[in-house]
Design a protein around this motif. Structure first.
Motif, mmCIF file in Angstrom:
data_model
loop_
_atom_site.group_PDB
_atom_site.id
_atom_site.type_symbol
_atom_site.label_atom_id
_atom_site.label_comp_id
_atom_site.label_asym_id
_atom_site.label_seq_id
_atom_site.Cartn_x
_atom_site.Cartn_y
_atom_site.Cartn_z
ATOM 1 N N VAL A 121 0.881 -1.172 -0.207
ATOM 2 C CA VAL A 121 0.214 -0.580 0.088
ATOM 3 C C VAL A 121 1.243 1.164 0.230
ATOM 4 C CG1 VAL A 121 -1.379 1.424 1.944
ATOM 5 C CG2 VAL A 121 -1.990 -0.721 0.802
ATOM 6 N N LYS A 122 1.888 1.422 0.533
ATOM 7 C CA LYS A 122 3.047 2.527 1.062
ATOM 8 C C LYS A 122 3.710 3.073 -0.706
ATOM 9 C CE LYS A 122 6.686 4.287 3.016
ATOM 10 N NZ LYS A 122 8.026 3.225 3.776
ATOM 11 N N LYS A 123 4.015 1.260 -0.775
ATOM 12 C CA LYS A 123 4.639 1.872 -1.870
ATOM 13 C C LYS A 123 4.078 2.093 -3.533
ATOM 14 C CE LYS A 123 8.620 -1.758 -1.009
ATOM 15 N NZ LYS A 123 8.493 -2.801 -0.968
ATOM 16 N N THR A 124 3.029 1.233 -3.503
ATOM 17 C CA THR A 124 1.310 2.326 -4.612
ATOM 18 C C THR A 124 1.824 3.678 -4.228
ATOM 19 O OG1 THR A 124 0.824 0.194 -4.355
ATOM 20 C CG2 THR A 124 -0.560 1.650 -5.627
ATOM 21 N N LEU A 125 1.387 4.683 -3.090
ATOM 22 C CA LEU A 125 0.488 6.145 -2.856
ATOM 23 C C LEU A 125 1.835 6.660 -3.056
ATOM 24 C CD1 LEU A 125 -0.885 5.310 0.590
ATOM 25 C CD2 LEU A 125 -2.222 5.300 -1.632
ATOM 26 N N GLN A 126 3.170 6.136 -2.656
ATOM 27 C CA GLN A 126 5.095 6.741 -3.006
ATOM 28 C C GLN A 126 4.918 6.328 -4.095
ATOM 29 O OE1 GLN A 126 7.476 4.461 -0.935
ATOM 30 N NE2 GLN A 126 7.563 5.682 0.361
ATOM 31 N N LYS A 127 4.148 5.617 -5.330
ATOM 32 C CA LYS A 127 4.276 5.772 -6.889
ATOM 33 C C LYS A 127 3.298 6.781 -6.900
ATOM 34 C CE LYS A 127 6.177 1.194 -8.064
ATOM 35 N NZ LYS A 127 5.099 -0.082 -7.530
ATOM 36 N N LEU A 128 2.123 6.851 -6.691
ATOM 37 C CA LEU A 128 0.957 8.154 -6.916
ATOM 38 C C LEU A 128 1.441 8.889 -6.650
ATOM 39 C CD1 LEU A 128 -1.825 5.871 -6.156
ATOM 40 C CD2 LEU A 128 -1.034 6.737 -8.338
ATOM 41 N N GLY A 129 2.510 9.717 -5.675
ATOM 42 C CA GLY A 129 3.059 10.559 -5.159
ATOM 43 C C GLY A 129 2.768 11.624 -4.317
ATOM 44 N N ILE A 130 1.587 10.933 -4.078
ATOM 45 C CA ILE A 130 0.726 10.962 -3.090
ATOM 46 C C ILE A 130 1.217 11.922 -1.841
ATOM 47 C CG2 ILE A 130 -0.520 10.567 -0.946
ATOM 48 C CD1 ILE A 130 -2.131 10.103 -3.865
ATOM 49 N N ASP A 131 1.638 13.228 -0.841
ATOM 50 C CA ASP A 131 1.741 13.673 0.488
ATOM 51 C C ASP A 131 2.600 12.051 1.526
ATOM 52 O OD1 ASP A 131 2.441 16.451 1.943
ATOM 53 O OD2 ASP A 131 0.862 14.543 3.426
ATOM 54 N N SER A 132 3.644 12.738 1.991
ATOM 55 C CA SER A 132 4.497 11.929 2.425
ATOM 56 C C SER A 132 4.049 11.672 4.104
ATOM 57 C CB SER A 132 6.502 11.732 2.464
ATOM 58 O OG SER A 132 6.130 13.168 2.982
ATOM 59 N N THR A 133 2.753 12.732 4.882
ATOM 60 C CA THR A 133 2.010 12.570 5.888
ATOM 61 C C THR A 133 0.961 12.165 5.636
ATOM 62 O OG1 THR A 133 3.148 15.207 6.141
ATOM 63 C CG2 THR A 133 1.760 14.114 7.564
ATOM 64 N N LEU A 134 0.423 12.486 4.668
ATOM 65 C CA LEU A 134 -0.981 11.277 4.235
ATOM 66 C C LEU A 134 0.002 9.772 4.453
ATOM 67 C CD1 LEU A 134 -3.216 10.375 4.244
ATOM 68 C CD2 LEU A 134 -3.128 11.894 1.382
ATOM 69 N N ILE A 135 1.333 9.632 3.420
ATOM 70 C CA ILE A 135 1.155 8.405 3.556
ATOM 71 C C ILE A 135 1.214 7.642 4.926
ATOM 72 C CG2 ILE A 135 2.944 6.600 2.419
ATOM 73 C CD1 ILE A 135 3.458 8.361 0.123
ATOM 74 N N ARG A 136 2.305 8.126 5.503
ATOM 75 C CA ARG A 136 2.925 7.308 7.266
ATOM 76 C C ARG A 136 1.350 6.827 7.098
ATOM 77 N NH1 ARG A 136 6.208 7.668 11.426
ATOM 78 N NH2 ARG A 136 4.963 8.047 13.029
ATOM 79 N N ARG A 137 0.396 8.174 7.639
ATOM 80 C CA ARG A 137 -0.993 7.955 8.183
ATOM 81 C C ARG A 137 -1.364 6.259 8.412
ATOM 82 N NH1 ARG A 137 -3.420 12.773 7.349
ATOM 83 N NH2 ARG A 137 -5.952 11.037 7.569
ATOM 84 N N VAL A 138 -2.066 6.797 6.515
ATOM 85 C CA VAL A 138 -1.831 4.705 6.431
ATOM 86 C C VAL A 138 -1.328 4.173 6.059
ATOM 87 C CG1 VAL A 138 -3.064 3.489 3.291
ATOM 88 C CG2 VAL A 138 -3.273 6.448 3.527
ATOM 89 N N ALA A 139 0.138 4.135 6.387
ATOM 90 C CA ALA A 139 0.724 3.115 6.067
ATOM 91 C C ALA A 139 0.490 2.605 7.857
ATOM 92 C CB ALA A 139 2.287 3.894 5.633
ATOM 93 N N ILE A 140 0.370 3.791 8.933
ATOM 94 C CA ILE A 140 0.627 2.923 10.596
ATOM 95 C C ILE A 140 -1.156 2.652 10.039
ATOM 96 C CG2 ILE A 140 0.461 3.977 12.240
ATOM 97 C CD1 ILE A 140 2.823 6.065 12.049
ATOM 98 N N ALA A 141 -2.006 2.603 10.015
ATOM 99 C CA ALA A 141 -3.502 2.487 10.541
ATOM 100 C C ALA A 141 -3.004 1.299 9.661
ATOM 101 C CB ALA A 141 -4.168 3.380 9.563
ATOM 102 N N THR A 142 -3.139 0.923 8.339
ATOM 103 C CA THR A 142 -2.967 0.034 7.733
ATOM 104 C C THR A 142 -2.021 -1.434 8.043
ATOM 105 O OG1 THR A 142 -2.844 0.888 4.863
ATOM 106 C CG2 THR A 142 -2.478 -0.837 4.820
ATOM 107 N N TYR A 143 -0.673 -1.330 7.955
ATOM 108 C CA TYR A 143 -0.285 -2.163 9.038
ATOM 109 C C TYR A 143 -1.310 -2.512 9.936
ATOM 110 C CZ TYR A 143 3.639 -3.809 11.518
ATOM 111 O OH TYR A 143 4.456 -5.473 12.131
ATOM 112 N N GLU A 144 -1.154 -1.277 11.263
ATOM 113 C CA GLU A 144 -1.985 -2.154 12.214
ATOM 114 C C GLU A 144 -3.380 -3.510 11.647
ATOM 115 O OE1 GLU A 144 -0.804 -1.483 15.333
ATOM 116 O OE2 GLU A 144 0.163 0.023 16.042
#
Ligand SMILES: Nc1ncnc2c1ncn2[C@@H]1O[C@H](COP(=O)(O)OP(=O)(O)O)[C@@H](O)[C@H]1O
Ligand SMILES: [Mg+2]
Lengths: 145, 110
Positions: free
Chosen positions: A27-50
């Protein structure tokens, strides 16, 4: 910015600690490729991991579905499993039913659902005992400045 | 402080990530609870832990941590090393206790 439309579905196996974290990583890698804001990626990555770890630790099998569209980012974590009998209790920081083995690995601190709550803009949990659990997490794009 | 400097300060052994030791670290986080680390550790920090299983690598990568230091003479499992090599995570070990490791890093900030 032209809003990307992406849908990614990743299976998650219960009790497979070797593969655990793969879904959040993809999920994180996909969002990074899309150029999504890194603070937002962090939040999505943490929630998805949990949410992914909750399937690995507490459920039999499930999946993570990432959907990116114009309104924002949605991550769905859905499983077949024992479900959550008392959701309010489960949302309390420190509450955990994880086994001693899992706790010894550093999981089961009862911080997963509170972490998810903190990271999401919208959270809905639908659960049924002995059937399974569905966690819908939504994230808004940062306001354009 | 760079990872190279950190290695000297805490007398660490480099297990993986030799090519990344010129990275400047942003701080240090100490915890053995994965949800605590996930929720609170910041990008670029070095993580001190005695958890040696493969899941620590996933956590470090997810948060873009600079390195994981296995303290008190603990060391990563073979599976942990393999994953770190494939995914490019820096793993270090030290014989110093977690307290001593954190103390030396605290005194050597900057
Ligand atoms: N997908 C799930 N299926 C069944 N039970 C769950 C699920 N997710 C959470 N739970 C229950 O809610 C509790 C709290 O979850 P969480 O805050 O993530 O803490 P932890 O996973 O560390 O126990 C868990 O211990 C478990 O009893
Ligand atoms: Mg959890």
């Amino acid at each position: 910015m032209t809003e990307p439309h992406v849908r990614l579905e990743i299976p998650v196996e219960g009790n497979n600690f070797t593969a655990a974290g793969e879904a959040a990583s993809r999920v994180k890698k996909t969002l990074q490729k899309l150029g999504i804001d890194s603070t937002l990626i962090r939040r999505v990555a943490i929630a998805t991991y949990e949410a992914e770890m909750n399937i690995v630790i507490h459920a039999d099998a499930g999946k993570i579905v990432l959907q990116v569209d114009a309104d924002g980012i949605t991550v769905l974590a859905e499983d077949r499993g024992k479900g959550i009998p008392d959701l309010e209790k489960a949302m309390t920081a420190g509450f955990s039913t994880a086994s001693d083995r899992v706790r010894a690995m550093g999981f089961g601190a009862g911080m997963g659902l509170p972490n998810i709550k903190k990271c999401t803009d919208y959270l809905a949990i639908d659960t049924e005992v002995n059937i399974g659990t569905k966690v819908v997490m939504k994230f808004n794009y940062p306001a354009a400045t | 402080m760079t990872l190279n400097e950190l290695v000297k300060v805490i007398e660490a052994t480099v297990v993986t990530g030799h090519e990344k030791l010129d990275t400047t670290i942003t701080g240090v986080y100490v915890s053995d609870l994965l949800s605590d680390v996930i929720g609170h550790a910041r990008e670029g920090q070095v993580w001190l832990t005695i958890q040696t299983h493969v899941n620590v690598v996933a956590v470090a990568l997810l948060l873009n941590l600079a390195a994981i230091v296995f303290t008190a003479g603990t060391g990563p499992e073979a599976e942990t090393i393999a994953k770190a090599q494939t995914e490019g995570a820096v793993l270090l070990t030290t014989k110093l206790s977690t307290f001593e490791t954190a103390g030396r890093l605290y005194l050597n900030q900057q």
